[in-house]
Each structure stands twice: as C-alpha cells, then as structure tokens.
Design an enzyme around this catalytic site. Structure first.
Site, PDB file in Angstrom:
ATOM      1  N   GLN A 117       0.691  -1.005  -0.221  1.00 52.25           N
ATOM      2  CA  GLN A 117      -0.061  -0.076  -0.058  1.00 52.25           C
ATOM      3  C   GLN A 117       0.810   1.410   0.033  1.00 52.25           C
ATOM      4  O   GLN A 117       0.376   2.395   0.328  1.00 52.25           O
ATOM      5  CB  GLN A 117      -0.937  -0.005   1.310  1.00 52.25           C
ATOM      6  CG  GLN A 117      -1.829  -1.112   1.304  1.00 52.25           C
ATOM      7  CD  GLN A 117      -2.900  -1.144   2.550  1.00 52.25           C
ATOM      8  OE1 GLN A 117      -2.816  -0.173   3.319  1.00 52.25           O
ATOM      9  NE2 GLN A 117      -3.739  -2.426   2.634  1.00 52.25           N
ATOM     10  N   CYS A 118       2.137   1.180  -0.403  1.00 55.83           N
ATOM     11  CA  CYS A 118       3.043   2.385  -0.368  1.00 55.83           C
ATOM     12  C   CYS A 118       2.801   2.996  -1.812  1.00 55.83           C
ATOM     13  O   CYS A 118       2.628   2.436  -2.820  1.00 55.83           O
ATOM     14  CB  CYS A 118       4.602   1.787  -0.155  1.00 55.83           C
ATOM     15  SG  CYS A 118       5.741   2.918  -0.429  1.00 55.83           S
ATOM     16  N   GLY A 119       3.201   4.335  -1.701  1.00 56.01           N
ATOM     17  CA  GLY A 119       3.118   5.045  -3.117  1.00 56.01           C
ATOM     18  C   GLY A 119       4.085   4.855  -4.066  1.00 56.01           C
ATOM     19  O   GLY A 119       4.045   4.956  -5.179  1.00 56.01           O
TER      20      GLY A 119
ATOM     21  N   THR B 137       4.998   1.530  -4.618  1.00 54.19           N
ATOM     22  CA  THR B 137       4.730   0.103  -5.141  1.00 54.19           C
ATOM     23  C   THR B 137       4.662  -0.036  -6.477  1.00 54.19           C
ATOM     24  O   THR B 137       5.269  -0.998  -6.964  1.00 54.19           O
ATOM     25  CB  THR B 137       3.250  -0.520  -4.205  1.00 54.19           C
ATOM     26  OG1 THR B 137       3.775  -0.365  -2.871  1.00 54.19           O
ATOM     27  CG2 THR B 137       3.150  -1.904  -4.646  1.00 54.19           C
TER      28      THR B 137
END
Length: 179
Positions: free
Chosen positions: A51-53, A55
């Site tokens: 859920q990281c920017g 990813t």
C-alpha cells in the site's frame, strides 16, 4: 575437546555470516531458505509494502529488470515489512497474490519482517552494517534497495525514491564482475 568443537562451530558460523549467503530466512510459505542458494547471483534485496506510493513503479520496474537480466543471474528478494505507516498489513499469501495478479510478477518473496529496531531481522542488520544510510543506518521507508554482488556483499544501497530502472548501470556492472 568439546570446547574445541564449540570454538570451531563459532568460527565456522561467523565465517558463513560474512556475506548474505550465510543467512537462513523464511520464504512466504514459512519454509527455511538458505540464501547460499543465491551464491553466484546478483541480488536486489528490498523491503516491500503493497500500500506504499512506491509500490507500482517498483514492482513494474523490478519485473522489467528481471525480464532483461534474470538470464544473466539477477534475482529480486522481496521482504514485506509493516514498519512504515502500516502499509503492509496483509499476510504473505495475499501479498504474493497481489503482486502476481496486478504486476504479473513473482519475486522471491519472504515472510514479513522488521527491518529496524530490536526485532530487526539479522539479515537486515547485516545489510545495514555493510552499507549504512545517509546520516543514520536505519531503513527510512519502504523500498530501500540493496544491490548485492555475486560474492554476497552489498555493493550499493539505494533510497526508496531511487527507481529500479535507475539502478541499471550498477546492475550491469555487478553482473559483469567475477566472484
């Protein structure tokens, strides 16, 4: 005599831990995996979060790099970590399915670990010791990348903001190097 045997074991263990090849970690299925199986390969070891920017760009570019360089000995070892903003809440099965379904990519995925603090995985303690970070050695965010040579030693550490495609020159140089 027994103390000599213990001493030999300690020296042997210490020598084995002198590179990433001396570590045993658990894969996404919970099976023990000795990283010695990667001896002779060039590795990108990375802490990941679904859920990281970062990813989408990282997984897309890791797949592109493997499509080009896997035949030459490149591998990506992905270690899920939930220490940064709770951005990896899923279990390993869900993480694996997410990466396969969304990116058509299957990195060598391992169990979720801590990369900082008292409970940091020993592999990450080793990686940070080999190549410290800017100002502090701690991992600062998801997708910190370590490029590891065929000999099991860290060549270079890349920040989370470094895109995998920007690692190409270093990867090519590592792939050309002899053990």
């Amino acid at each position: 005599m027994l103390s000599g045997a213990r001493r030999f074991f300690s020296l042997t263990t210490a020598a084995a831990m002198a590179s990433v090849h001396g570590f045993t970690v658990k894969n996404a299925k919970g099976e023990e995996t000795n990283l010695g199986k990667y001896q002779g390969k060039v590795l990108i070891i990375v802490n990941v979060a679904s859920q990281c920017g970062f990813t989408n760009s990282n997984y897309t570019q890791f797949k592109e790099l493997l499509d080009v360089y896997k035949k030459d000995g490149l591998e990506v070892l992905a270690f899920p970590c939930n220490q940064f903003g709770g951005q990896e809440p899923s279990c390993e099965i869900d993480i694996s399915n997410f990466v396969q379904d969304k990116f058509k990519f299957e990195p060598d995925l391992f169990q979720k670990i801590d990369v900082n603090g008292d409970n940091a995985d020993p592999l990450y303690k080793f990686l940070k010791n080999e190549k410290g970070g800017f100002l502090v050695d701690a991992i600062k965010w998801n997708f910190t990348k370590f490029l590891v040579g065929r000999d099991g030693h860290v060549i270079k550490r890349f920040s989370p903001t470094t895109e995998p495609k920007d690692m190409k020159k270093d990867i090519e140089k590592a792939l050309q190097a002899k053990i």
